[in-house]
Structure formats: structure tokens, C-alpha cells
Motif scaffolding. Structure first.
Motif, PDB file in Angstrom:
ATOM      1  N   GLU A  82       0.841  -1.194   0.000  1.00 46.50           N
ATOM      2  CA  GLU A  82       0.000   0.000   0.000  1.00 46.50           C
ATOM      3  C   GLU A  82       0.876   1.244   0.000  1.00 46.50           C
ATOM      4  OE1 GLU A  82      -3.221  -0.129  -0.298  1.00 46.50           O
ATOM      5  OE2 GLU A  82      -3.260  -2.313  -0.245  1.00 46.50           O
ATOM      6  N   ALA A  83       0.458   2.258  -0.746  1.00 49.23           N
ATOM      7  CA  ALA A  83       1.227   3.503  -0.791  1.00 49.23           C
ATOM      8  C   ALA A  83       0.329   4.652  -1.210  1.00 49.23           C
ATOM      9  CB  ALA A  83       2.401   3.378  -1.769  1.00 49.23           C
ATOM     10  N   ASP A  84       0.569   5.805  -0.601  1.00 48.51           N
ATOM     11  CA  ASP A  84      -0.083   7.034  -1.031  1.00 48.51           C
ATOM     12  C   ASP A  84       0.876   7.743  -1.977  1.00 48.51           C
ATOM     13  OD1 ASP A  84      -2.388   6.698   0.539  1.00 48.51           O
ATOM     14  OD2 ASP A  84      -1.359   7.491   2.304  1.00 48.51           O
ATOM     15  N   TRP A  85       0.514   7.801  -3.241  1.00 46.15           N
ATOM     16  CA  TRP A  85       1.409   8.356  -4.241  1.00 46.15           C
ATOM     17  C   TRP A  85       1.376   9.885  -4.218  1.00 46.15           C
ATOM     18  CZ3 TRP A  85       4.377   5.662  -8.042  1.00 46.15           C
ATOM     19  CH2 TRP A  85       4.329   4.265  -7.908  1.00 46.15           C
ATOM     20  N   GLU A  86       2.540  10.484  -4.177  1.00 45.20           N
ATOM     21  CA  GLU A  86       2.669  11.937  -4.258  1.00 45.20           C
ATOM     22  C   GLU A  86       2.662  12.330  -5.737  1.00 45.20           C
ATOM     23  OE1 GLU A  86       5.760  15.520  -2.923  1.00 45.20           O
ATOM     24  OE2 GLU A  86       6.372  13.413  -2.754  1.00 45.20           O
ATOM     25  N   VAL A  87       1.797  13.276  -6.092  1.00 42.48           N
ATOM     26  CA  VAL A  87       1.661  13.700  -7.485  1.00 42.48           C
ATOM     27  C   VAL A  87       1.951  15.195  -7.581  1.00 42.48           C
ATOM     28  CG1 VAL A  87       0.151  13.796  -9.498  1.00 42.48           C
ATOM     29  CG2 VAL A  87      -0.138  11.954  -7.813  1.00 42.48           C
ATOM     30  N   VAL A  88       2.901  15.563  -8.432  1.00 44.07           N
ATOM     31  CA  VAL A  88       3.277  16.969  -8.605  1.00 44.07           C
ATOM     32  C   VAL A  88       3.272  17.316 -10.086  1.00 44.07           C
ATOM     33  CG1 VAL A  88       5.096  18.695  -8.280  1.00 44.07           C
ATOM     34  CG2 VAL A  88       4.671  16.982  -6.504  1.00 44.07           C
ATOM     35  N   VAL A  89       2.703  18.473 -10.420  1.00 40.18           N
ATOM     36  CA  VAL A  89       2.705  18.981 -11.796  1.00 40.18           C
ATOM     37  C   VAL A  89       3.787  20.046 -11.910  1.00 40.18           C
ATOM     38  CG1 VAL A  89       1.359  20.102 -13.609  1.00 40.18           C
ATOM     39  CG2 VAL A  89       0.235  18.545 -11.996  1.00 40.18           C
ATOM     40  N   PHE A  90       4.627  19.920 -12.925  1.00 39.34           N
ATOM     41  CA  PHE A  90       5.711  20.872 -13.143  1.00 39.34           C
ATOM     42  C   PHE A  90       5.402  21.762 -14.348  1.00 39.34           C
ATOM     43  CE2 PHE A  90       7.739  17.261 -10.981  1.00 39.34           C
ATOM     44  CZ  PHE A  90       8.303  17.915  -9.892  1.00 39.34           C
ATOM     45  N   ASP A  91       5.695  23.031 -14.189  1.00 40.82           N
ATOM     46  CA  ASP A  91       5.428  24.027 -15.230  1.00 40.82           C
ATOM     47  C   ASP A  91       6.567  24.033 -16.227  1.00 40.82           C
ATOM     48  OD1 ASP A  91       4.573  26.125 -16.753  1.00 40.82           O
ATOM     49  OD2 ASP A  91       4.677  27.634 -15.172  1.00 40.82           O
ATOM     50  N   GLU A  93       7.486  23.095 -20.698  1.00 39.83           N
ATOM     51  CA  GLU A  93       7.040  22.658 -22.015  1.00 39.83           C
ATOM     52  C   GLU A  93       7.510  21.254 -22.355  1.00 39.83           C
ATOM     53  OE1 GLU A  93       4.885  24.212 -24.135  1.00 39.83           O
ATOM     54  OE2 GLU A  93       4.609  25.459 -22.356  1.00 39.83           O
ATOM     55  N   GLN A  94       8.291  20.640 -21.474  1.00 42.97           N
ATOM     56  CA  GLN A  94       8.724  19.272 -21.727  1.00 42.97           C
ATOM     57  C   GLN A  94       7.512  18.354 -21.890  1.00 42.97           C
ATOM     58  OE1 GLN A  94      11.931  17.403 -19.495  1.00 42.97           O
ATOM     59  NE2 GLN A  94      12.317  19.338 -18.434  1.00 42.97           N
ATOM     60  N   VAL A  95       7.560  17.537 -22.911  1.00 43.79           N
ATOM     61  CA  VAL A  95       6.507  16.543 -23.109  1.00 43.79           C
ATOM     62  C   VAL A  95       6.961  15.289 -22.367  1.00 43.79           C
ATOM     63  CG1 VAL A  95       5.155  15.264 -24.810  1.00 43.79           C
ATOM     64  CG2 VAL A  95       5.984  17.565 -25.346  1.00 43.79           C
ATOM     65  N   ASN A  96       6.676  15.265 -21.060  1.00 43.03           N
ATOM     66  CA  ASN A  96       7.293  14.224 -20.250  1.00 43.03           C
ATOM     67  C   ASN A  96       6.518  13.967 -18.965  1.00 43.03           C
ATOM     68  OD1 ASN A  96       9.218  12.290 -19.803  1.00 43.03           O
ATOM     69  ND2 ASN A  96      10.950  13.710 -19.735  1.00 43.03           N
ATOM     70  N   ALA A  97       6.811  12.834 -18.360  1.00 41.33           N
ATOM     71  CA  ALA A  97       6.284  12.449 -17.055  1.00 41.33           C
ATOM     72  C   ALA A  97       7.213  11.377 -16.517  1.00 41.33           C
ATOM     73  CB  ALA A  97       4.859  11.916 -17.163  1.00 41.33           C
ATOM     74  N   PHE A  98       7.132  11.130 -15.216  1.00 41.13           N
ATOM     75  CA  PHE A  98       7.968  10.090 -14.631  1.00 41.13           C
ATOM     76  C   PHE A  98       7.331   9.618 -13.334  1.00 41.13           C
ATOM     77  CE2 PHE A  98       9.491  14.128 -12.959  1.00 41.13           C
ATOM     78  CZ  PHE A  98       9.581  13.894 -11.590  1.00 41.13           C
ATOM     79  N   ALA A  99       7.742   8.452 -12.876  1.00 44.07           N
ATOM     80  CA  ALA A  99       7.368   7.939 -11.560  1.00 44.07           C
ATOM     81  C   ALA A  99       8.628   7.379 -10.923  1.00 44.07           C
ATOM     82  CB  ALA A  99       6.298   6.859 -11.679  1.00 44.07           C
ATOM     83  N   LEU A 100       8.727   7.509  -9.605  1.00 47.50           N
ATOM     84  CA  LEU A 100       9.932   7.098  -8.899  1.00 47.50           C
ATOM     85  C   LEU A 100       9.606   6.128  -7.772  1.00 47.50           C
ATOM     86  CD1 LEU A 100      11.739  10.546  -8.516  1.00 47.50           C
ATOM     87  CD2 LEU A 100      12.141   8.796 -10.256  1.00 47.50           C
ATOM     88  N   PRO A 101      10.559   5.255  -7.434  1.00 49.22           N
ATOM     89  CA  PRO A 101      10.372   4.384  -6.272  1.00 49.22           C
ATOM     90  C   PRO A 101      10.054   5.226  -5.038  1.00 49.22           C
ATOM     91  CG  PRO A 101      12.306   3.712  -7.526  1.00 49.22           C
ATOM     92  CD  PRO A 101      11.861   5.019  -8.108  1.00 49.22           C
ATOM     93  N   ALA A 103       6.838   5.916  -4.413  1.00 47.21           N
ATOM     94  CA  ALA A 103       5.495   6.421  -4.730  1.00 47.21           C
ATOM     95  C   ALA A 103       5.475   7.918  -5.033  1.00 47.21           C
ATOM     96  CB  ALA A 103       4.513   6.087  -3.609  1.00 47.21           C
ATOM     97  N   HIS A 104       6.203   8.316  -6.070  1.00 50.07           N
ATOM     98  CA  HIS A 104       6.231   9.708  -6.500  1.00 50.07           C
ATOM     99  C   HIS A 104       5.959   9.779  -8.004  1.00 50.07           C
ATOM    100  CE1 HIS A 104       8.174  10.497  -2.627  1.00 50.07           C
ATOM    101  NE2 HIS A 104       8.995   9.490  -2.927  1.00 50.07           N
ATOM    102  N   ILE A 105       5.126  10.740  -8.401  1.00 53.33           N
ATOM    103  CA  ILE A 105       4.778  10.925  -9.811  1.00 53.33           C
ATOM    104  C   ILE A 105       4.960  12.389 -10.176  1.00 53.33           C
ATOM    105  CG2 ILE A 105       2.933  10.825 -11.541  1.00 53.33           C
ATOM    106  CD1 ILE A 105       1.626   8.634  -9.807  1.00 53.33           C
ATOM    107  N   GLY A 106       5.636  12.637 -11.284  1.00 51.46           N
ATOM    108  CA  GLY A 106       5.786  13.991 -11.794  1.00 51.46           C
ATOM    109  C   GLY A 106       5.234  14.074 -13.210  1.00 51.46           C
ATOM    110  N   VAL A 107       4.457  15.104 -13.478  1.00 50.27           N
ATOM    111  CA  VAL A 107       3.876  15.311 -14.810  1.00 50.27           C
ATOM    112  C   VAL A 107       4.165  16.740 -15.246  1.00 50.27           C
ATOM    113  CG1 VAL A 107       1.740  15.422 -16.152  1.00 50.27           C
ATOM    114  CG2 VAL A 107       2.033  13.629 -14.435  1.00 50.27           C
ATOM    115  N   HIS A 127       2.001   3.738 -17.566  1.00 55.28           N
ATOM    116  CA  HIS A 127       3.292   3.266 -18.074  1.00 55.28           C
ATOM    117  C   HIS A 127       4.407   3.576 -17.080  1.00 55.28           C
ATOM    118  CE1 HIS A 127       6.390   2.607 -21.290  1.00 55.28           C
ATOM    119  NE2 HIS A 127       7.041   3.495 -20.553  1.00 55.28           N
ATOM    120  N   GLU A 128       4.449   4.808 -16.600  1.00 56.31           N
ATOM    121  CA  GLU A 128       5.530   5.212 -15.706  1.00 56.31           C
ATOM    122  C   GLU A 128       5.447   4.500 -14.363  1.00 56.31           C
ATOM    123  OE1 GLU A 128       8.233   7.033 -16.395  1.00 56.31           O
ATOM    124  OE2 GLU A 128       7.489   6.957 -18.445  1.00 56.31           O
ATOM    125  N   ILE A 129       4.248   4.370 -13.825  1.00 57.52           N
ATOM    126  CA  ILE A 129       4.076   3.630 -12.573  1.00 57.52           C
ATOM    127  C   ILE A 129       4.546   2.186 -12.736  1.00 57.52           C
ATOM    128  CG2 ILE A 129       2.327   2.640 -11.033  1.00 57.52           C
ATOM    129  CD1 ILE A 129       0.730   5.223 -11.424  1.00 57.52           C
TER     130      ILE A 129
END
Length: 275
Positions: A82-91, A93-101, A103-107, A127-129
Motif C-alpha cells: 500500500e502507498a499514497d502516491w505523491e503527485v506533482v505537476v511541473f510548469d 514545455e517538456q513533453v514528459n512524465a515520470f514515476a519514482l520508487p 510512490a512519486h509521480i511527476g507530470v 506506463h511510468e508507474i
């Protein structure tokens, strides 16, 4: 025996001990690091990214990305923990996203422009998760360690080095190479695993799996004469689309089951990204 020889001998011994480790698709591979160490590396890297990148403050956009991400992460099988995933949006123009061990997600906002629907965004996040769930960064660090060419990179994972160059290489092992100038792409097999696992996740959340094909087509068009950041480490080609299409019947059934269970994510893409 010199220090390098001892290191290689130790790594080789560990490889023998851990050779029975299998990926979610049953592929044999070696993992030298435990979850706690990889989570610590992921958390450290994510904090550094948040310090370096501009965080997007628009509430509607943050709510939208969180809506999609939360729907997808809710479908992660229980045996992953079980994990509460941290989600952050970055300002950016990169067409990108990532997830990290850990439980972290960046878009990046650039991706939200290209991923035209919640279903397409769910494709990328799934895909990233899946790279994290399949422990691909652990696998890559372990491969470098065994080869004797990544001992300093691997040291980052256990917190024994603060060298900036080595940190960049460690971030690359986590799938962050493009942003930080170090290219260390996932292998074809790892990409395929993440594609198929991610497709199942997003479909199980009630998103339309057919959007995965249109997403990759959009990504290919987005670069024009260049290659979008996301595709620099996530090669999109007809083989990838064909693999997704072969999986589509299963994914469509998963979506139907999700809808029957009342899963129908209502994530509203902000109008500002429709231009």
C-alpha cells in the motif's frame, strides 16, 4: 586480488544468489537492492527535482492530474504494498512524465497539452508507474553494479555518495536522464513490460485502453522534426503500437469489468489546455 576484482567477485556472487528473481512477466533478472534503499533514492531525487523545477500552481490542473493518477494507482495489486502516491505537476514545455520508487509521480504541463484526453494521460501515468512496480530502476542499477561500471552510481542508492555527477547518473537510472543531461534509457524489454502493465492498470481503472494507441501517435507528431523528451527514452514505433493492439482485447475486457463495478473516472481536463 585488487579492490575492483573483489567488487566484481562480490557482485557476481550476489547475482548467483539472486538470479531466480523474476519480473512481473516472468523474465529472469537480478535485483541487488531492497525496496527501502530504492525508495530512499526515489524520495531524495524527487525532492531535488521539486527544488530545481517550477511547480505548477493552477488548482484545476493539479486536481485533473491527481484525479487521473489516483484512479490508476488505486488499481495497483495489493502484493505491491500500500502507498499514497505523491503527485506533482511541473510548469514546463517538456513533453514528459515520470514515476519514482517510493510512490512519486511527476507530470509536466507540456505532456498535458499532447495527451489530449484523461484516457491518454492515464496511459502515460500507467506506463511510468509500471516501471516502478516492475523495479526497472533497481534492475538497471544492479546490471551496472555487476558489470563493474556503475559502482559509484549504485552507491547513490545506499546513500554513500553526494557527487553531483554521480547523482545525475543515479537519476538517469530512475528514468530521469533526459531532464538531467544523462541518457540511460530503459531497454526494449522493460519498455514492453511497462506498456502492457500500464495498459492493464489504466483499463482496470475504467479508462479507455484504445487511447493508448492514439496517445503514442500524438507523441510522435508532437516532436515535428525533433523527438519529444518522453520519446527520447521511450521509443515509440509500430512494434509498440502492434503490441498494444494485441493486448487490446484483454484490456477492453478489464475496462468493461471496471465500468460494471462503477469505476468511471470523471477527470476534467482544464480548458486552458484545449488550445
Amino acid at each position: 586480488m585488487n579492490k575492483l576484482g573483489k567488487t566484481l567477485l562480490l557482485a557476481g556472487s550476489l547475482a548467483v544468489l539472486l538470479s531466480c528473481s523474476a519480473s512481473p512477466t516472468g523474465r529472469k533478472r537480478v535485483l541487488l537492492y531492497d525496496d527501502a534503499k530504492m525508495s530512499a533514492l526515489g524520495a531524495q531525487s524527487f525532492e531535488e527535482i521539486k527544488q530545481q523545477e517550477k511547480i505548477y500552481s493552477d488548482q484545476a490542473t493539479n486536481d485533473y492530474v491527481a484525479c487521473v493518477a489516483n484512479a490508476v494507482t488505486a488499481e495497483i495489486p495489493g502484493h505491491y504494498g500500500e502507498a499514497d502516491w505523491e503527485v506533482v505537476v511541473f510548469d514546463s514545455e517538456q513533453v514528459n512524465a515520470f514515476a519514482l520508487p517510493g510512490a512519486h509521480i511527476g507530470v509536466y504541463t507540456g505532456l498535458i497539452k499532447v495527451a489530449e484526453t484523461p484516457d491518454q494521460l492515464a496511459t502515460v501515468i500507467g506506463h511510468e508507474i509500471s516501471h516502478v512496480l516492475a523495479e526497472h530502476s533497481n534492475e538497471r542499477l544492479s546490471q551496472n553494479q555487476i558489470a563493474g561500471i556503475g559502482t559509484t552510481v549504485a552507491a547513490i542508492a545506499i546513500g554513500v555518495s553526494d557527487n553531483i555527477e554521480h547523482k545525475g547518473l543515479a537519476m538517469a537510472a530512475l528514468g530521469l536522464g533526459v531532464q538531467y543531461g544523462v541518457l540511460l534509457p530503459y531497454g526494449r524489454t522493460q519498455e514492453s513490460e511497462a506498456d502492457l502493465m500500464g495498459l492493464d492498470l489504466m483499463a482496470s481503472a475504467g479508462f479507455d485502453p484504445k487511447a493508448s494507441v492514439s496517445l503514442w501517435q500524438n507523441m510522435a507528431k508532437a516532436g515535428g522534426g525533433s523527438v519529444p523528451e518522453f520519446l527520447s527514452t521511450h521509443p515509440s514505433n509500430q512494434t509498440r503500437i502492434s503490441d498494444l493492439e494485441q493486448r487490446m482485447a484483454r484490456a477492453t475486457q478489464l475496462q468493461k469489468q471496471a465500468i460494471a463495478q462503477g469505476k468511471s473516472p470523471q477527470c476534467l481536463r482544464p480548458a486552458s489546455f484545449n488550445d
